[in-house]
Scaffold this motif. Structure first.
Motif, PDB file in Angstrom:
ATOM      1  N   VAL A  56      -1.582  13.565  -2.397  1.00  0.00           N
ATOM      2  CA  VAL A  56      -0.565  12.512  -2.418  1.00  0.00           C
ATOM      3  C   VAL A  56       0.296  12.721  -3.659  1.00  0.00           C
ATOM      4  O   VAL A  56      -0.222  12.846  -4.764  1.00  0.00           O
ATOM      5  N   ILE A  57       1.598  12.782  -3.456  1.00  0.00           N
ATOM      6  CA  ILE A  57       2.544  12.885  -4.567  1.00  0.00           C
ATOM      7  C   ILE A  57       3.252  11.541  -4.653  1.00  0.00           C
ATOM      8  O   ILE A  57       3.722  11.011  -3.647  1.00  0.00           O
ATOM      9  N   GLU A  93       2.346  -5.590  -4.513  1.00  0.00           N
ATOM     10  CA  GLU A  93       3.000  -5.537  -3.212  1.00  0.00           C
ATOM     11  C   GLU A  93       3.069  -4.091  -2.749  1.00  0.00           C
ATOM     12  O   GLU A  93       3.600  -3.230  -3.452  1.00  0.00           O
ATOM     13  N   VAL A  94       2.513  -3.790  -1.585  1.00  0.00           N
ATOM     14  CA  VAL A  94       2.537  -2.428  -1.041  1.00  0.00           C
ATOM     15  C   VAL A  94       2.964  -2.491   0.415  1.00  0.00           C
ATOM     16  O   VAL A  94       2.442  -3.286   1.198  1.00  0.00           O
ATOM     17  N   LYS A  95       3.938  -1.628   0.769  1.00  0.00           N
ATOM     18  CA  LYS A  95       4.413  -1.509   2.151  1.00  0.00           C
ATOM     19  C   LYS A  95       4.510  -0.030   2.477  1.00  0.00           C
ATOM     20  O   LYS A  95       5.332   0.679   1.886  1.00  0.00           O
ATOM     21  N   GLU A  96       3.655   0.426   3.385  1.00  0.00           N
ATOM     22  CA  GLU A  96       3.656   1.838   3.800  1.00  0.00           C
ATOM     23  C   GLU A  96       3.553   2.783   2.610  1.00  0.00           C
ATOM     24  O   GLU A  96       2.516   2.868   2.009  1.00  0.00           O
ATOM     25  N   LYS A  97       4.681   3.425   2.258  1.00  0.00           N
ATOM     26  CA  LYS A  97       4.678   4.456   1.215  1.00  0.00           C
ATOM     27  C   LYS A  97       5.325   4.007  -0.087  1.00  0.00           C
ATOM     28  O   LYS A  97       5.697   4.827  -0.914  1.00  0.00           O
ATOM     29  N   GLU A  98       5.492   2.717  -0.282  1.00  0.00           N
ATOM     30  CA  GLU A  98       6.094   2.238  -1.524  1.00  0.00           C
ATOM     31  C   GLU A  98       5.477   0.915  -1.927  1.00  0.00           C
ATOM     32  O   GLU A  98       4.848   0.236  -1.117  1.00  0.00           O
ATOM     33  N   GLY A  99       5.665   0.581  -3.199  1.00  0.00           N
ATOM     34  CA  GLY A  99       5.105  -0.677  -3.653  1.00  0.00           C
ATOM     35  C   GLY A  99       5.361  -0.945  -5.115  1.00  0.00           C
ATOM     36  O   GLY A  99       6.009  -0.167  -5.812  1.00  0.00           O
ATOM     37  N   ILE A 100       4.857  -2.094  -5.541  1.00  0.00           N
ATOM     38  CA  ILE A 100       4.968  -2.541  -6.927  1.00  0.00           C
ATOM     39  C   ILE A 100       3.579  -2.975  -7.384  1.00  0.00           C
ATOM     40  O   ILE A 100       2.876  -3.696  -6.660  1.00  0.00           O
ATOM     41  N   LYS A 124       2.798  10.014   1.080  1.00  0.00           N
ATOM     42  CA  LYS A 124       1.928   9.639   2.194  1.00  0.00           C
ATOM     43  C   LYS A 124       1.559   8.156   2.063  1.00  0.00           C
ATOM     44  O   LYS A 124       1.652   7.591   0.989  1.00  0.00           O
ATOM     45  N   VAL A 125       1.126   7.564   3.159  1.00  0.00           N
ATOM     46  CA  VAL A 125       0.629   6.199   3.117  1.00  0.00           C
ATOM     47  C   VAL A 125      -0.661   6.211   2.300  1.00  0.00           C
ATOM     48  O   VAL A 125      -1.525   7.069   2.491  1.00  0.00           O
ATOM     49  N   LEU A 126      -0.759   5.274   1.365  1.00  0.00           N
ATOM     50  CA  LEU A 126      -1.905   5.249   0.470  1.00  0.00           C
ATOM     51  C   LEU A 126      -3.055   4.445   1.056  1.00  0.00           C
ATOM     52  O   LEU A 126      -2.846   3.365   1.610  1.00  0.00           O
ATOM     53  N   ASP A 127      -4.263   4.970   0.886  1.00  0.00           N
ATOM     54  CA  ASP A 127      -5.426   4.206   1.310  1.00  0.00           C
ATOM     55  C   ASP A 127      -5.851   3.270   0.178  1.00  0.00           C
ATOM     56  O   ASP A 127      -5.391   3.383  -0.951  1.00  0.00           O
ATOM     57  N   SER A 128      -6.734   2.356   0.486  1.00  0.00           N
ATOM     58  CA  SER A 128      -7.123   1.346  -0.500  1.00  0.00           C
ATOM     59  C   SER A 128      -7.842   1.961  -1.696  1.00  0.00           C
ATOM     60  O   SER A 128      -7.712   1.472  -2.818  1.00  0.00           O
ATOM     61  N   LEU A 129      -8.593   3.037  -1.500  1.00  0.00           N
ATOM     62  CA  LEU A 129      -9.308   3.681  -2.600  1.00  0.00           C
ATOM     63  C   LEU A 129      -8.316   4.292  -3.602  1.00  0.00           C
ATOM     64  O   LEU A 129      -8.488   4.144  -4.816  1.00  0.00           O
ATOM     65  N   THR A 130      -7.268   4.934  -3.106  1.00  0.00           N
ATOM     66  CA  THR A 130      -6.261   5.525  -3.994  1.00  0.00           C
ATOM     67  C   THR A 130      -5.538   4.438  -4.772  1.00  0.00           C
ATOM     68  O   THR A 130      -5.307   4.571  -5.972  1.00  0.00           O
ATOM     69  N   LEU A 131      -5.191   3.341  -4.119  1.00  0.00           N
ATOM     70  CA  LEU A 131      -4.544   2.221  -4.803  1.00  0.00           C
ATOM     71  C   LEU A 131      -5.461   1.614  -5.867  1.00  0.00           C
ATOM     72  O   LEU A 131      -5.015   1.287  -6.964  1.00  0.00           O
ATOM     73  N   LYS A 132      -6.731   1.507  -5.556  1.00  0.00           N
ATOM     74  CA  LYS A 132      -7.697   0.962  -6.511  1.00  0.00           C
ATOM     75  C   LYS A 132      -7.789   1.868  -7.743  1.00  0.00           C
ATOM     76  O   LYS A 132      -7.802   1.386  -8.881  1.00  0.00           O
TER      77      LYS A 132
END
Length: 165
Positions: A90-91, A104-111, A126-134
């Motif tokens: 993921v880049i 706030e996360v929507k598909e491939k972008e967020g804050i 790429k769409v981020l999974d919850s583990l990557t966001l965590k």
């Protein structure tokens, strides 16, 4: 592990790319870079405005770049790269923005909030999974997630300027 990727272009149009890999505490564990590349006139003509993206793809698609480290996410300071580079990692293009919005996360972008006045805005390849966001949120809590770009750029400037022309 978190990777920071950037391409530097000097005034004389010499390019160097680098990947700085940090552990979960923000400590560098690896730094890999390309020797300075001065594209030929024909390469400039053929690749046109995609020259930087072509170089980035050539660098990022190298398996040697990541070994022996398992990089969870590659952050970049160049928004073009997320649209032109297709690799299994993921880049994410990140920037700091003034914002008091919440997570706030929507598909491939967020804050993602950093503090009361600023947030990290991201755009992902790429769409981020919850583990990557965590993991990303935990990095933000531990260290200044933008600061390694300064070190990376200084290193690339040094690499380009220290080579005999």
């Amino acid at each position: 592990m978190l990777g920071y990727f950037s391409i530097y272009k000097s005034e004389d149009e010499t390019f160097s790319g680098g990947l700085l890999v940090l552990n979960e505490n923000g400590i560098p564990v690896s730094f890999k870079y390309t020797e300075p590349i001065k594209p030929s006139k024909i390469q400039k003509i053929i690749y046109g405005s995609n020259l930087k993206n072509y170089l980035a793809f050539q660098i990022l698609s190298s398996e040697e770049l990541y070994s022996p480290h398992d990089v969870d996410l590659i952050l970049t300071d160049d928004s073009d790269l997320i649209n032109y580079i297709d690799i299994d990692k993921v880049i994410m293009y990140i920037m700091e923005v003034s914002s008091d919005k919440g997570f706030e996360v929507k598909e491939k972008e967020g804050i993602i909030p950093i503090n009361q006045n600023s947030s990290l805005r991201f755009y992902s390849s790429k769409v981020l999974d919850s583990l990557t966001l965590k993991k990303l949120k935990s990095y933000i809590e531990i260290f200044d997630i933008f600061e390694p770009f300064t070190r990376l750029k200084e290193a690339l400037v040094y690499i380009c300027s220290s080579k005999e022309k």
